[in-house]
Motif scaffolding. Structure first.
Motif, PDB file in Angstrom:
ATOM      1  N   THR A 480      -5.954  -3.301  -4.928  1.00  0.00           N
ATOM      2  CA  THR A 480      -4.859  -3.024  -5.853  1.00  0.00           C
ATOM      3  C   THR A 480      -5.338  -2.211  -7.063  1.00  0.00           C
ATOM      4  OG1 THR A 480      -3.189  -4.009  -7.278  1.00  0.00           O
ATOM      5  CG2 THR A 480      -5.216  -5.263  -6.984  1.00  0.00           C
ATOM      6  N   SER A 482      -3.851  -2.286  -9.834  1.00  0.00           N
ATOM      7  CA  SER A 482      -3.497  -3.009 -11.062  1.00  0.00           C
ATOM      8  C   SER A 482      -4.727  -3.632 -11.711  1.00  0.00           C
ATOM      9  CB  SER A 482      -2.456  -4.085 -10.760  1.00  0.00           C
ATOM     10  OG  SER A 482      -2.983  -5.056  -9.876  1.00  0.00           O
ATOM     11  N   SER A 511       0.034  -1.730   1.838  1.00  0.00           N
ATOM     12  CA  SER A 511       0.866  -2.412   0.850  1.00  0.00           C
ATOM     13  C   SER A 511       0.061  -2.946  -0.339  1.00  0.00           C
ATOM     14  CB  SER A 511       1.620  -3.563   1.513  1.00  0.00           C
ATOM     15  OG  SER A 511       2.424  -3.083   2.560  1.00  0.00           O
ATOM     16  N   ASN A 512      -1.184  -3.332  -0.092  1.00  0.00           N
ATOM     17  CA  ASN A 512      -1.969  -3.991  -1.142  1.00  0.00           C
ATOM     18  C   ASN A 512      -2.176  -3.144  -2.388  1.00  0.00           C
ATOM     19  OD1 ASN A 512      -2.215  -6.214   0.430  1.00  0.00           O
ATOM     20  ND2 ASN A 512      -4.303  -5.780   1.126  1.00  0.00           N
ATOM     21  N   SER A 514      -0.311  -1.731  -4.382  1.00  0.00           N
ATOM     22  CA  SER A 514       0.638  -1.902  -5.494  1.00  0.00           C
ATOM     23  C   SER A 514       0.791  -3.355  -5.922  1.00  0.00           C
ATOM     24  CB  SER A 514       2.002  -1.363  -5.073  1.00  0.00           C
ATOM     25  OG  SER A 514       2.457  -2.063  -3.921  1.00  0.00           O
ATOM     26  N   PHE A 515      -0.051  -4.234  -5.389  1.00  0.00           N
ATOM     27  CA  PHE A 515       0.097  -5.663  -5.687  1.00  0.00           C
ATOM     28  C   PHE A 515       0.039  -5.900  -7.206  1.00  0.00           C
ATOM     29  CE2 PHE A 515      -1.512 -10.000  -6.203  1.00  0.00           C
ATOM     30  CZ  PHE A 515      -0.598 -10.681  -5.418  1.00  0.00           C
ATOM     31  N   LEU A 517       2.344  -5.013  -9.370  1.00  0.00           N
ATOM     32  CA  LEU A 517       3.050  -3.986 -10.132  1.00  0.00           C
ATOM     33  C   LEU A 517       4.532  -3.941  -9.725  1.00  0.00           C
ATOM     34  CD1 LEU A 517       0.354  -1.167  -9.912  1.00  0.00           C
ATOM     35  CD2 LEU A 517       0.949  -2.529 -11.929  1.00  0.00           C
ATOM     36  N   ARG A 520       7.051  -1.578  -6.174  1.00  0.00           N
ATOM     37  CA  ARG A 520       5.829  -1.379  -5.405  1.00  0.00           C
ATOM     38  C   ARG A 520       5.937  -0.269  -4.370  1.00  0.00           C
ATOM     39  NH1 ARG A 520       3.493  -6.862  -3.171  1.00  0.00           N
ATOM     40  NH2 ARG A 520       1.923  -5.354  -2.497  1.00  0.00           N
ATOM     41  N   GLU A 521       7.139  -0.107  -3.848  1.00  0.00           N
ATOM     42  CA  GLU A 521       7.265   0.852  -2.756  1.00  0.00           C
ATOM     43  C   GLU A 521       7.044   2.291  -3.224  1.00  0.00           C
ATOM     44  OE1 GLU A 521      11.102   0.153  -1.220  1.00  0.00           O
ATOM     45  OE2 GLU A 521      12.163   1.029  -2.920  1.00  0.00           O
ATOM     46  N   GLY A 524       3.346   2.582  -3.109  1.00  0.00           N
ATOM     47  CA  GLY A 524       2.931   2.432  -1.717  1.00  0.00           C
ATOM     48  C   GLY A 524       3.201   3.672  -0.889  1.00  0.00           C
TER      49      GLY A 524
END
Length: 804
Positions: A480, A482, A511-512, A514-515, A517, A520-521, A524
């Motif tokens: 991520t 973040s 997908s990870n 944007s964890f 945040l 997210r898409e 992503g």
């Protein structure tokens, strides 16, 4: 030069047909060749000697029908011992010093494996294992598995041979005119599976003549990195003066085969209708011809039962929704054993564009090995997408790989020695392409160079097991942003570096990134696009996410992978539906109309439990049972049937839909609210004819007929003509259906047709089976020919309309 080297070199010659030659020497209609051979060993030896004299390098033993499902173990052993003795005596009779070989012949066991049939995979493996052990004991030089029309059974036989011998194993399958196995396997999916499991040669036999089989052989040659074999029939069977004859002679047979040698065909023989003259002709015509060296195909292929996918050519969407991490509803379903929910997740992802399905059932409180095995088995019944088996438990991986009918994507191995020691032996034994995570005992390197170093270590270790780079895809691990603003860059740099330095494919769970945040898409989808630009082969993602799918499809369109922008236009047209999240299977549906639509969908998709649950709920809420049958179940079956006839769907889907319909009808029968719903369209007497134990086709026809409202009197297999007639007369049945797989049992079919017509002229007789054609059906006097199960249903419907 040993046998494997000779197979690699080619051309190598096998024998031809045995059944028709035995009939000419006294085998009666309906008699089992392997049993007859016990009392006529000199005839067997004489025929095999004539093949050796014609130029055959290796004959097959007279053991095609030997299996513990048909004979006791002591009988199996004695038949194998006698058959190998006959073949050995035949080769020793030719004292010219040339080395010749004897292959233990293994044919289909006669039953269909789960989930399409009722034979357990392990039971099938153990049955074949017994025969293999006898073959080893009495001196066979190799194992020849032939006439397989179900990939799962071919896989069971091959696994049994590999687990119980060190002999070379050749595997030959029987294809229909549509280029598919009965259960939907394509040449590419079958080659991927068998080659990955360790077959020494693969190919085709029976069903068709050499001209019709040639295109299938060419597809084998394009896909295989091991020798390819061919044993065609002498054309198509015909009935002449009460005997079965074939329409292709030795010269024509040879003319069709020899050009294939120059394309790479190197193991050649004949099947039904061929004789030593055929082998002599093709050997003489091929003198001086040498096939090109076997070419190693450096492609990363995974496969399901009937579907092969190349990773690395175009980016592939791997559906991520069957993974309980962060999904409360799925975790609850797994804890409660609600497999209907899991199956529905698979179907929804497939409907939204997933090309591979990740399957992870690991959650606290479940027996993961047992649950993953169950999930894999049930998923294969409702989807033909290849599966990515996702677990960190080696035992769960082993059990899942053992029952997976194809070449799986294995997720995962990593750079830890302990993990490589556990996973690579499984990859070697069961085959598969493996996802390799770039981490090791020291954790995840913070640089692209560090992850490349782990990738190179993994490749070096894999090579010790004979696993090449083409079967390894690296996951450079999405972290991520973040918590580390440089995380995505390192992942992408590593992805590109490994792709360029090793040539291997790559996989990422996108997908990870944007964890932690918001929205997210957005992140992503951009990360996915960057990864694709850096050479990503497979994205583990949610195919129901509009923005992510938009990024993937747009990338394909903008990089010239979407002809006429067709996929992009389709995506745009589907946008309104992308927002909808499909309700969980079995969840309360609200209005009756919604449930009714769900029932039809459940039947079409082959969801047995869901079909039963929806039917039960509808009946409890007052829905008329006859309405359910007429408005939901029959239309669903018609939809699937029409798709089958249009070759848009294939036999496994057809059968699973029939199973789902059967589950729904069973609920209606329990309720017994409306007798009309159970009214029969008519009685059909079904039988596999005398001498034939292969009743898979007959059982499929039975399943469909019952779902279309017919009452079926199933007489089983190996049924004498007199027994068929007795049932037809006793039931005054308007229709009789007969099936046969073996050439040697076709005369028994002709005899049965004749007897029924003489004694029960009101009864229409339809016939089917791998060795029959429409022309041959007419020649033996049948009223109709069912080229497949759906065609048999149509015939039965027509007969009843004619008699109305």
């Amino acid at each position: 030069m040993n046998l494997k080297e000779l197979l690699q070199k080619g051309p190598f010659f096998l024998d031809g047909g045995m059944g028709t030659l035995l009939q000419a020497r006294g085998l009666k209609p309906g008699e089992a060749p392997e049993k007859w051979g016990m009392t006529h060993p000199d005839v067997i030896t004489d025929i095999q000697r004539s093949y050796y004299e014609a130029g055959t390098d290796m004959v097959l033993t007279n053991t095609f029908g030997v299996h513990p499902l048909r004979y006791s173990l002591s009988e199996c052993e004695e038949m194998v011992r006698t058959a190998i003795g006959c073949a050995d005596k035949a080769r020793k009779a030719i004292a010219d010093g040339k080395e010749r070989f004897v292959a233990l012949d293994i044919g289909p066991c006669g039953r269909l494996l789960k989930p399409l049939g009722n034979l357990d995979f392990e039971e099938a493996v153990q049955g074949f294992a017994e025969v293999v052990r006898f073959g080893v004991k009495y001196g066979a030089d190799c194992v020849f598995i032939e006439t397989m029309n179900d990939g799962a059974e071919a896989r069971a036989a091959l696994l049994a041979a590999k687990e119980n011998s060190d002999l070379p194993v050749l595997v030959s399958c029987a294809y229909g005119a549509d280029g598919k196995l009965m259960t939907g396997g394509t040449p590419e999916s079958v080659v991927a599976m068998l080659e990955s499991l360790g077959a020494d040669a693969v190919g085709v036999n029976c069903s068709l003549g050499p001209d019709a089989l040639a295109p299938i052989v060419e597809r084998y040659l394009a896909a295989a990195s091991i020798p390819v074999l061919m044993k065609p029939n002498a054309g198509l069977p015909q009935e002449k003066d009460g005997k079965t004859v074939y329409n292709v002679g030795p010269e024509e047979f040879s003319a069709d085969i020899v050009p294939l040698i120059e394309k790479g065909l190197r193991i050649i023989g004949g099947c039904c209708g061929t004789t030593p003259d055929f082998i002599r002709a093709v050997k003489n015509a091929s003198a001086g011809r040498v096939p090109p060296a076997v070419e190693k195909k450096e492609k990363t292929i995974i496969a399901s039962r009937g579907h092969a996918i190349e990773l690395g050519k175009d980016p592939v969407i791997i559906g991520e929704r069957i993974n309980p991490t962060g999904k409360k509803r799925l975790r609850k379903a797994l804890e409660e054993g609600d497999m209907a929910y899991v199956l529905n997740e698979a179907i929804v992802q497939e409907e939204h564009g997933a090309e591979v399905l990740d399957v992870n059932v690991g959650t606290p409180g479940v027996d993961e090995p047992a649950l993953l095995e169950q999930a894999v088995q049930e998923l294969q019944a409702v989807t033909d997408l290849p599966l990515q088996l996702d677990t960190s438990d080696p035992e769960a991986m082993r059990r899942a790989l053992r029952v997976y009918n194809g070449k799986a994507l294995i997720n995962s191995v990593n750079g830890k020695q302990e993990v490589m020691d556990a996973i690579f032996p499984l990859v070697k034994k069961y085959g598969g392409a493996v996802v390799a995570l770039t981490l090791d005992e020291d954790g995840i390197p913070g640089t692209a160079e560090g992850r490349l170093a782990i990738a190179e270590k993994i490749l070096k270790e894999a090579a010790k097991y004979g696993i090449g780079p083409k079967d390894i895809l690296f996951d450079t691990l999405t972290m991520t942003v973040s918590t580390d603003g440089n995380a995505a860059k390192v992942t992408l740099d590593a992805l590109k570096m490994i792709r360029e330095k090793t040539g291997c494919g790559t996989v990422l769970g996108v997908s990870n990134v944007s964890f932690g945040l918001p929205v997210r898409e957005v992140l992503g989808s951009v990360f996915l696009t960057l990864a694709l630009e850096n050479g990503l082969s497979g994205a583990i993602m949610n195919p129901l996410n509009e923005r992510m799918m938009g990024a993937m499809i747009s990338f394909r369109t903008l990089t010239g992978r979407d002809e006429n922008c067709a996929a992009y236009i389709q995506y745009a047209n589907d946008l309104p539906t992308m927002q909808a999240v499909t309700p969980a299977a079995g969840a309360a549906g609200g209005a009756k109309e919604t449930e009714a639509k769900g029932l039809r969908r459940a039947v079409v998709k082959g969801l047995c439990k869901e079909a039963a649950n929806l039917t039960r709920t509808a009946l409890e809420e007052g829905r008329d049972s006859l309405d359910l049958v007429k408005e939901e179940i029959i239309p669903a079956l018609d939809e699937v049937g029409q798709g089958f006839e249009a070759k848009k769907i294939f036999l496994p889907q057809l059968m699973m839909s029939a199973e789902a319909a059967e589950a729904a009808v069973a609920e209606i029968k329990k309720k017994a609210a409306n007798q009309d719903a159970q009214a029969s369209k008519g009685i059909v007497v079904l039988a596999t004819v005398k001498g034939d134990i292969h009743d898979i086709g007959k059982n499929i026809v039975k399943l469909l007929l019952e779902n279309y409202g017919f009452t079926v009197a199933d007489l089983g297999k190996d049924v004498p003509p007199e027994t068929v007639l007795e049932a037809v007369e006793r039931l005054h049945a308007p229709i009789c259906g007969l099936s046969a797989l073996m050439t040697t049992t076709v005369p028994a079919m002709a005899e049965t047709v004749k007897l029924v017509h003489e004694k029960a002229p009101w009864c229409k007789v339809m016939v089917g089976g791998a060795v029959l054609t429409e022309e041959y059906a007419r020649e033996i006097g049948a009223d109709g020919y069912g080229k497949d199960a759906m065609a048999s249903v149509r015939l039965a419907e027509r007969y009843m309309q004619e008699q109305a």
